[in-house]
Write a protein that holds these residues in place. Structure first.
Motif, PDB file in Angstrom:
ATOM      1  N   ILE A 157       0.817  -1.217   0.000  1.00 51.85           N
ATOM      2  CA  ILE A 157       0.000   0.000   0.000  1.00 51.85           C
ATOM      3  C   ILE A 157       0.851   1.268   0.000  1.00 51.85           C
ATOM      4  O   ILE A 157       0.332   2.368  -0.158  1.00 51.85           O
ATOM      5  N   ALA A 158       2.160   1.128   0.177  1.00 49.77           N
ATOM      6  CA  ALA A 158       3.056   2.290   0.205  1.00 49.77           C
ATOM      7  C   ALA A 158       4.482   1.795   0.017  1.00 49.77           C
ATOM      8  O   ALA A 158       4.750   0.583   0.054  1.00 49.77           O
ATOM      9  N   PHE A 159       5.396   2.721  -0.180  1.00 51.55           N
ATOM     10  CA  PHE A 159       6.804   2.335  -0.254  1.00 51.55           C
ATOM     11  C   PHE A 159       7.683   3.445   0.323  1.00 51.55           C
ATOM     12  O   PHE A 159       7.292   4.615   0.371  1.00 51.55           O
ATOM     13  N   PHE A 160       8.859   3.034   0.773  1.00 53.41           N
ATOM     14  CA  PHE A 160       9.888   3.960   1.247  1.00 53.41           C
ATOM     15  C   PHE A 160      10.967   4.069   0.174  1.00 53.41           C
ATOM     16  O   PHE A 160      11.390   3.070  -0.406  1.00 53.41           O
ATOM     17  N   SER A 161      11.406   5.288  -0.068  1.00 55.76           N
ATOM     18  CA  SER A 161      12.540   5.484  -0.970  1.00 55.76           C
ATOM     19  C   SER A 161      13.838   5.295  -0.191  1.00 55.76           C
ATOM     20  O   SER A 161      13.837   5.246   1.045  1.00 55.76           O
ATOM     21  N   SER A 162      14.939   5.200  -0.886  1.00 57.02           N
ATOM     22  CA  SER A 162      16.231   4.963  -0.233  1.00 57.02           C
ATOM     23  C   SER A 162      16.663   6.129   0.651  1.00 57.02           C
ATOM     24  O   SER A 162      17.518   5.958   1.515  1.00 57.02           O
ATOM     25  N   ASP A 163      16.063   7.309   0.459  1.00 59.29           N
ATOM     26  CA  ASP A 163      16.387   8.444   1.329  1.00 59.29           C
ATOM     27  C   ASP A 163      15.404   8.594   2.477  1.00 59.29           C
ATOM     28  O   ASP A 163      15.398   9.621   3.168  1.00 59.29           O
ATOM     29  N   GLY A 164      14.561   7.562   2.703  1.00 59.80           N
ATOM     30  CA  GLY A 164      13.675   7.554   3.859  1.00 59.80           C
ATOM     31  C   GLY A 164      12.343   8.239   3.666  1.00 59.80           C
ATOM     32  O   GLY A 164      11.623   8.459   4.642  1.00 59.80           O
ATOM     33  N   LYS A 165      11.948   8.543   2.449  1.00 54.01           N
ATOM     34  CA  LYS A 165      10.690   9.211   2.155  1.00 54.01           C
ATOM     35  C   LYS A 165       9.584   8.175   2.005  1.00 54.01           C
ATOM     36  O   LYS A 165       9.693   7.236   1.224  1.00 54.01           O
ATOM     37  N   LEU A 166       8.489   8.339   2.781  1.00 48.03           N
ATOM     38  CA  LEU A 166       7.332   7.455   2.674  1.00 48.03           C
ATOM     39  C   LEU A 166       6.396   7.985   1.596  1.00 48.03           C
ATOM     40  O   LEU A 166       5.976   9.146   1.628  1.00 48.03           O
ATOM     41  N   ILE A 167       6.046   7.136   0.650  1.00 45.24           N
ATOM     42  CA  ILE A 167       5.204   7.529  -0.480  1.00 45.24           C
ATOM     43  C   ILE A 167       4.001   6.602  -0.523  1.00 45.24           C
ATOM     44  O   ILE A 167       4.141   5.375  -0.488  1.00 45.24           O
ATOM     45  N   GLY A 168       2.809   7.196  -0.585  1.00 48.93           N
ATOM     46  CA  GLY A 168       1.566   6.465  -0.398  1.00 48.93           C
ATOM     47  C   GLY A 168       1.041   5.707  -1.605  1.00 48.93           C
ATOM     48  O   GLY A 168       1.688   5.589  -2.648  1.00 48.93           O
ATOM     49  N   ARG A 169      -0.195   5.243  -1.461  1.00 53.36           N
ATOM     50  CA  ARG A 169      -0.804   4.331  -2.426  1.00 53.36           C
ATOM     51  C   ARG A 169      -1.112   4.984  -3.767  1.00 53.36           C
ATOM     52  O   ARG A 169      -1.416   4.291  -4.740  1.00 53.36           O
ATOM     53  N   ASP A 170      -1.046   6.311  -3.847  1.00 53.64           N
ATOM     54  CA  ASP A 170      -1.305   6.977  -5.130  1.00 53.64           C
ATOM     55  C   ASP A 170      -0.308   6.558  -6.195  1.00 53.64           C
ATOM     56  O   ASP A 170      -0.588   6.717  -7.397  1.00 53.64           O
ATOM     57  N   TYR A 171       0.841   6.042  -5.775  1.00 54.51           N
ATOM     58  CA  TYR A 171       1.884   5.665  -6.734  1.00 54.51           C
ATOM     59  C   TYR A 171       2.155   4.162  -6.705  1.00 54.51           C
ATOM     60  O   TYR A 171       3.240   3.716  -7.088  1.00 54.51           O
ATOM     61  N   MET A 172       1.172   3.419  -6.242  1.00 54.68           N
ATOM     62  CA  MET A 172       1.274   1.966  -6.218  1.00 54.68           C
ATOM     63  C   MET A 172       0.339   1.395  -7.284  1.00 54.68           C
ATOM     64  O   MET A 172      -0.666   1.999  -7.626  1.00 54.68           O
ATOM     65  N   PRO A 173       0.632   0.201  -7.824  1.00 56.95           N
ATOM     66  CA  PRO A 173       1.828  -0.609  -7.546  1.00 56.95           C
ATOM     67  C   PRO A 173       3.047  -0.081  -8.281  1.00 56.95           C
ATOM     68  O   PRO A 173       2.925   0.632  -9.284  1.00 56.95           O
ATOM     69  N   LEU A 174       4.206  -0.469  -7.782  1.00 56.22           N
ATOM     70  CA  LEU A 174       5.451  -0.087  -8.427  1.00 56.22           C
ATOM     71  C   LEU A 174       5.674  -0.936  -9.685  1.00 56.22           C
ATOM     72  O   LEU A 174       5.234  -2.089  -9.749  1.00 56.22           O
ATOM     73  N   PRO A 175       6.358  -0.398 -10.669  1.00 62.58           N
ATOM     74  CA  PRO A 175       6.728  -1.219 -11.832  1.00 62.58           C
ATOM     75  C   PRO A 175       7.570  -2.408 -11.384  1.00 62.58           C
ATOM     76  O   PRO A 175       8.365  -2.304 -10.450  1.00 62.58           O
ATOM     77  N   PRO A 176       7.417  -3.551 -12.026  1.00 63.92           N
ATOM     78  CA  PRO A 176       8.131  -4.771 -11.596  1.00 63.92           C
ATOM     79  C   PRO A 176       9.653  -4.666 -11.691  1.00 63.92           C
ATOM     80  O   PRO A 176      10.358  -5.486 -11.086  1.00 63.92           O
TER      81      PRO A 176
END
Length: 284
Positions: A157-176
């Motif tokens: 439902i969300a992902f963290f970037s390598s710099d610690g930024k939490l990004i919500g479901r608006d940008y999910m799912p991530l490309p494989p």
């Protein structure tokens, strides 16, 4: 005095007169030529200025008023966006009015700031092209590191970037194409919304060490109970207990334990690394 001697001064005087007259004619011709040159230069200058003004007024020097209306606009090109949908970038651009100035006078700072408000966007570069006027927008996105899911069978439902930024479901799912560490958590006991870059790197380090020691890819880290953490690899579920600095040393045991587990013909529930001695919990 002879007549010849009397005529000599007159001849000199006439010669001087003719010479001066000739000089006056030459000077007059030069002035006339100079005037023609000045008029010709003026004419050329006026012509060039007029042509320049006409060229600058051509619509090809300016962006179309509908440049930000759709993604098929020939005046707009968006590249390198793998996470952010183009439609969201277009919506960010629409917060700005399309400039009516020639493209080489257009400032792009406001456009950059609008796009950088999108959470996955780390940086933006905008190139301006002349005649026909168009913009090329190059997106630099944050690199996904962790994905968050509340259950094992539920998509992230969300992902963290390598710099610690939490990004919500608006940008999910991530490309494989993005390889991330999947974290299963309810957010109870350790709310993931308060995680920082250090926490994200700790999970990445845990997954990397498990993969290195076991030779298998981590499927997910079960963090629903922060005091009782599991790491799942294809061969076995690994119980590591509390997620602390001592976990990293325990992981090295997998180099010898995973081959032993593969040799067993019994169904295994999990491999317990919480204690000094290793335990294999069989599935009842």
């Amino acid at each position: 005095m002879s007549d010849e001697e009397l005529q000599q001064p007159r001849r000199l005087e006439r010669r001087r007169y003719k010479q001066k007259k000739l000089e006056r004619q030459v000077r007059k011709s030069r002035r006339r030529l100079n005037r023609l040159r000045v008029l010709w230069k003026f004419f050329i200058l006026v012509t060039l200025v007029t042509l320049c003004c006409m060229l600058l007024k051509l619509p090809q020097w300016r962006l179309h008023t509908n440049a930000f209306d759709n993604l098929d606009s020939p005046a707009l090109q968006v590249v390198n966006n793998k996470i952010v949908p183009p439609q969201k970038i277009l919506s960010a651009l629409r917060r700005n009015k399309v400039s009516t100035r020639p493209i080489f006078l257009v400032k792009t700072d406001n456009l950059k700031e609008s796009i950088k408000q999108l959470e996955p966007v780390q940086d933006v570069y905008i190139r301006r092209f002349w005649f026909p006027a168009r913009l090329k927008i190059i997106i630099i996105e944050r690199t996904p590191a962790l994905t968050i899911a509340p259950e094992i069978e539920v998509p992230p439902i969300a992902f963290f970037s390598s710099d610690g930024k939490l990004i919500g479901r608006d940008y999910m799912p991530l490309p494989p194409e993005f390889k991330t560490v999947r974290i299963i958590t309810y957010g109870v006991g350790d709310d993931y919304r308060s995680w920082d870059r250090t926490k994200v790197n700790n999970f990445k380090k845990l997954a990397m060490l498990v993969e290195d020691a076991s030779g298998e890819q981590v499927e997910y880290i079960d963090y629903r109970d922060p005091k009782d953490v599991y790491v799942k690899i294809p061969t076995v579920n690994i119980r590591v207990g509390s997620f602390n600095a001592g976990v990293y040393d325990k992981i090295q045991r997998l180099r010898t334990l995973v081959p032993q587990v593969k040799m067993l013909n019994k169904k295994i529930k999990y491999l317990d690394l919480r204690w000094d001695s290793n335990f294999i919990k069989l599935d009842e």
